[in-house]
Design a protein around this motif. Sequence first.
Motif, PDB file in Angstrom:
ATOM      1  N   THR A 175      -4.949   8.836  11.321  1.00 39.37           N
ATOM      2  CA  THR A 175      -5.940   9.358  12.261  1.00 39.37           C
ATOM      3  C   THR A 175      -7.286   8.638  12.158  1.00 39.37           C
ATOM      4  OG1 THR A 175      -6.428  11.057  10.603  1.00 39.37           O
ATOM      5  CG2 THR A 175      -4.950  11.675  12.390  1.00 39.37           C
ATOM      6  N   GLY A 176      -7.341   7.598  11.329  1.00 44.07           N
ATOM      7  CA  GLY A 176      -8.598   6.854  11.203  1.00 44.07           C
ATOM      8  C   GLY A 176      -9.629   7.540  10.329  1.00 44.07           C
ATOM      9  N   VAL A 177      -9.240   8.605   9.652  1.00 49.13           N
ATOM     10  CA  VAL A 177     -10.174   9.299   8.761  1.00 49.13           C
ATOM     11  C   VAL A 177     -10.311   8.515   7.447  1.00 49.13           C
ATOM     12  CG1 VAL A 177     -10.548  11.481   7.517  1.00 49.13           C
ATOM     13  CG2 VAL A 177      -9.730  11.510   9.885  1.00 49.13           C
ATOM     14  N   HIS A 178      -9.285   7.734   7.119  1.00 52.52           N
ATOM     15  CA  HIS A 178      -9.355   6.697   6.069  1.00 52.52           C
ATOM     16  C   HIS A 178      -8.920   5.398   6.756  1.00 52.52           C
ATOM     17  CE1 HIS A 178      -8.227   4.199   2.635  1.00 52.52           C
ATOM     18  NE2 HIS A 178      -8.856   5.041   1.856  1.00 52.52           N
ATOM     19  N   PRO A 179      -9.504   4.240   6.373  1.00 53.51           N
ATOM     20  CA  PRO A 179      -9.078   2.982   7.004  1.00 53.51           C
ATOM     21  C   PRO A 179      -7.565   2.782   6.893  1.00 53.51           C
ATOM     22  CG  PRO A 179     -10.990   2.613   5.590  1.00 53.51           C
ATOM     23  CD  PRO A 179     -10.571   4.034   5.374  1.00 53.51           C
ATOM     24  N   SER A 180      -7.002   2.088   7.870  1.00 56.12           N
ATOM     25  CA  SER A 180      -5.563   1.853   7.892  1.00 56.12           C
ATOM     26  C   SER A 180      -5.176   0.716   6.944  1.00 56.12           C
ATOM     27  CB  SER A 180      -5.134   1.474   9.314  1.00 56.12           C
ATOM     28  OG  SER A 180      -3.799   1.018   9.306  1.00 56.12           O
ATOM     29  N   PRO A 181      -3.998   0.817   6.315  1.00 54.12           N
ATOM     30  CA  PRO A 181      -3.520  -0.311   5.492  1.00 54.12           C
ATOM     31  C   PRO A 181      -3.085  -1.490   6.358  1.00 54.12           C
ATOM     32  CG  PRO A 181      -1.861   1.416   5.590  1.00 54.12           C
ATOM     33  CD  PRO A 181      -3.091   1.965   6.264  1.00 54.12           C
ATOM     34  N   PHE A 182      -2.815  -1.257   7.649  1.00 48.76           N
ATOM     35  CA  PHE A 182      -2.485  -2.361   8.559  1.00 48.76           C
ATOM     36  C   PHE A 182      -3.759  -2.907   9.172  1.00 48.76           C
ATOM     37  CE2 PHE A 182       1.597   0.000   8.629  1.00 48.76           C
ATOM     38  CZ  PHE A 182       2.419  -1.021   8.203  1.00 48.76           C
ATOM     39  N   PRO A 183      -3.874  -4.212   9.373  1.00 46.29           N
ATOM     40  CA  PRO A 183      -2.851  -5.252   9.198  1.00 46.29           C
ATOM     41  C   PRO A 183      -2.826  -5.882   7.806  1.00 46.29           C
ATOM     42  CG  PRO A 183      -4.787  -6.221  10.179  1.00 46.29           C
ATOM     43  CD  PRO A 183      -5.118  -4.777   9.916  1.00 46.29           C
ATOM     44  N   HIS A 184      -3.486  -5.262   6.815  1.00 45.42           N
ATOM     45  CA  HIS A 184      -3.679  -5.950   5.528  1.00 45.42           C
ATOM     46  C   HIS A 184      -2.437  -5.967   4.633  1.00 45.42           C
ATOM     47  CE1 HIS A 184      -7.748  -5.875   6.906  1.00 45.42           C
ATOM     48  NE2 HIS A 184      -7.749  -4.556   6.924  1.00 45.42           N
ATOM     49  N   ALA A 185      -1.768  -4.816   4.521  1.00 41.80           N
ATOM     50  CA  ALA A 185      -0.653  -4.734   3.576  1.00 41.80           C
ATOM     51  C   ALA A 185       0.604  -5.360   4.169  1.00 41.80           C
ATOM     52  CB  ALA A 185      -0.383  -3.280   3.208  1.00 41.80           C
ATOM     53  N   HIS A 186       1.382  -6.071   3.312  1.00 39.65           N
ATOM     54  CA  HIS A 186       2.676  -6.610   3.759  1.00 39.65           C
ATOM     55  C   HIS A 186       3.700  -5.496   3.883  1.00 39.65           C
ATOM     56  CE1 HIS A 186       0.696 -10.099   1.774  1.00 39.65           C
ATOM     57  NE2 HIS A 186       1.247 -10.776   2.764  1.00 39.65           N
ATOM     58  N   LEU A 187       3.609  -4.512   2.987  1.00 38.18           N
ATOM     59  CA  LEU A 187       4.515  -3.355   3.036  1.00 38.18           C
ATOM     60  C   LEU A 187       3.673  -2.097   2.855  1.00 38.18           C
ATOM     61  CD1 LEU A 187       5.743  -5.353   0.511  1.00 38.18           C
ATOM     62  CD2 LEU A 187       7.688  -3.874   0.931  1.00 38.18           C
ATOM     63  N   VAL A 188       4.054  -1.061   3.572  1.00 46.26           N
ATOM     64  CA  VAL A 188       3.399   0.232   3.400  1.00 46.26           C
ATOM     65  C   VAL A 188       4.481   1.267   3.135  1.00 46.26           C
ATOM     66  CG1 VAL A 188       2.009   2.029   4.498  1.00 46.26           C
ATOM     67  CG2 VAL A 188       1.457  -0.385   4.891  1.00 46.26           C
ATOM     68  N   THR A 189       4.335   1.988   2.023  1.00 43.03           N
ATOM     69  CA  THR A 189       5.263   3.093   1.751  1.00 43.03           C
ATOM     70  C   THR A 189       4.468   4.390   1.780  1.00 43.03           C
ATOM     71  OG1 THR A 189       4.922   2.933  -0.640  1.00 43.03           O
ATOM     72  CG2 THR A 189       6.774   1.689   0.283  1.00 43.03           C
ATOM     73  N   THR A 190       5.161   5.472   2.057  1.00 40.66           N
ATOM     74  CA  THR A 190       4.477   6.772   2.040  1.00 40.66           C
ATOM     75  C   THR A 190       5.487   7.906   1.889  1.00 40.66           C
ATOM     76  OG1 THR A 190       2.938   8.242   3.208  1.00 40.66           O
ATOM     77  CG2 THR A 190       4.483   7.031   4.566  1.00 40.66           C
ATOM     78  N   THR A 191       4.968   9.059   1.553  1.00 36.49           N
ATOM     79  CA  THR A 191       5.732  10.297   1.716  1.00 36.49           C
ATOM     80  C   THR A 191       5.381  10.838   3.100  1.00 36.49           C
ATOM     81  OG1 THR A 191       3.946  11.696   0.903  1.00 36.49           O
ATOM     82  CG2 THR A 191       5.506  10.873  -0.740  1.00 36.49           C
TER      83      THR A 191
ATOM     84  N   ALA B 286       0.859  -1.180   0.000  1.00 37.71           N
ATOM     85  CA  ALA B 286       0.000   0.000   0.000  1.00 37.71           C
ATOM     86  C   ALA B 286       0.898   1.233   0.000  1.00 37.71           C
ATOM     87  CB  ALA B 286      -0.908   0.001   1.227  1.00 37.71           C
ATOM     88  N   ASP B 287       0.773   2.037  -1.035  1.00 45.68           N
ATOM     89  CA  ASP B 287       1.514   3.298  -1.104  1.00 45.68           C
ATOM     90  C   ASP B 287       0.538   4.398  -0.701  1.00 45.68           C
ATOM     91  OD1 ASP B 287       2.676   5.679  -1.778  1.00 45.68           O
ATOM     92  OD2 ASP B 287       3.379   5.038  -3.762  1.00 45.68           O
TER      93      ASP B 287
END
Length: 419
Positions: free
Chosen positions: A212-228, A201-202
């Motif tokens: 902040t929970g305003v959008h669902p979290s990528p965890f615990p679903h994504a194996h890797l999470v990248t972001t700026t 999940a990027d």
Amino acid sequence: MGDDLLALLKQADPDVSRILASERDRQETTLELIASENHVSNAVMHAAGSWMTNKYAEGYPGKRYYGGCEFHDQIENLARDRAKKLFGCNFANVQPHCGANANIAAFMAVLNPGDTVLSLPIKEGGHLSHGLKVNFSGTFYQIVDYVLDPKSEMLDYDQIERLALAHKPKLIICGYSAYSRVIDFARFRAIADKVGALLMADIAHIAGLCATGVHPSPFPHAHLVTTTTHKTLRGPRGGLIMTNDADIATKIDRKVFPGVQGGPLMHIIAAKALAFGEALQPSFKTYCQQVVKNAQALAADLQSRGYRLCSGGTDNHLMLLDLRPRDAELTGADAEKWLETAGIICNKNGIPNDPRSPVLTSGLRLGTPALTTRGLGEGDMKRVGEWLDRVMGSKGDAAVCAKVREEIRGFCKGYPLPH
Ligand SMILES: *Cc1c(COP(=O)(O)O)cnc(C)c1O
């Protein structure tokens, strides 16, 4: 603080200080609607311009290749711990210089050259680092595209599943640059599990909303999470990689350094620690909620003025405007140029199945993170919508743009930059 800094710079270098003062003035007197931009706090800005810029700290806390890293270890550990707390995960690498670098390291951590990646192409709202031909991703990996449903202009999970079953990708990417709807990370994970793929999940754009929970979290679903760290997260320009998988974590550390980077930007890591601390405060959740309320208010206003929104609206901080129903001749390129003259900063953007070239486009991408930081609320979005429509409706008429420019200059006095 800005004035002290400029006074000091003026002594040191009048040429540089003049340009920086102009840029501060530009930000102060215009409306920033670029969805990927924000205004950091003065504390974050100061941390980014601090003593930490002087040091080489290749390696990681406790395992550096240079002496004198005691406080660099402390600041990097603080940044990592806060990132983990913010996103609710077990591992964070805070060293990537930017989002694209985070993605390079993430690809290298879990893929071999030639492996298959399933992703949304840039022309549909994806990011160039997800597989564009001229990018590293399109050069070294086998990219299979999924596309948005042409009718709803939303993700089509059944199609993504069909493509995954047919192509057996090693990695599936979700997370976008111009998508205004909620991403169903759990559904993506179910698809990945069905074909033995990893899910990345990027969340570069929506990181603040996810934290902040305003959008669902990528965890615990994504194996890797990248972001700026500099978009809705409102930190310094930079990247971040996270995971809950210990094996992937080890590989990520090795690929960030020495795989793709040398010395980390420790001043930026200090600013990341500070920004993550800000994002952990309750006020940041209120901010993110307001970002979305403002986006929805602006979206509704523009729809009432005859513009079409791709997918019919927004659930997050951005919207993609199809200009054609308002004016069949109007291109994103013209609109961007005219609006800049009038003091509204935004970017042209292709819409799904755009018949025009990427240099012209039929769309505009608008976002509310920066305006919300300055304190604008839903009531102000009507004025913003009116200014947008006056400029575009006049086809960039010089007198109209000049008039709007002056109105916005006056309006901005009531909403100073963070101080
Ligand atoms: C902005 C963005 C990036 C890249 O960020 P840079 O810091 O500009 O390299 C990566 N992925 C997505 C989805 C983005 O929107």
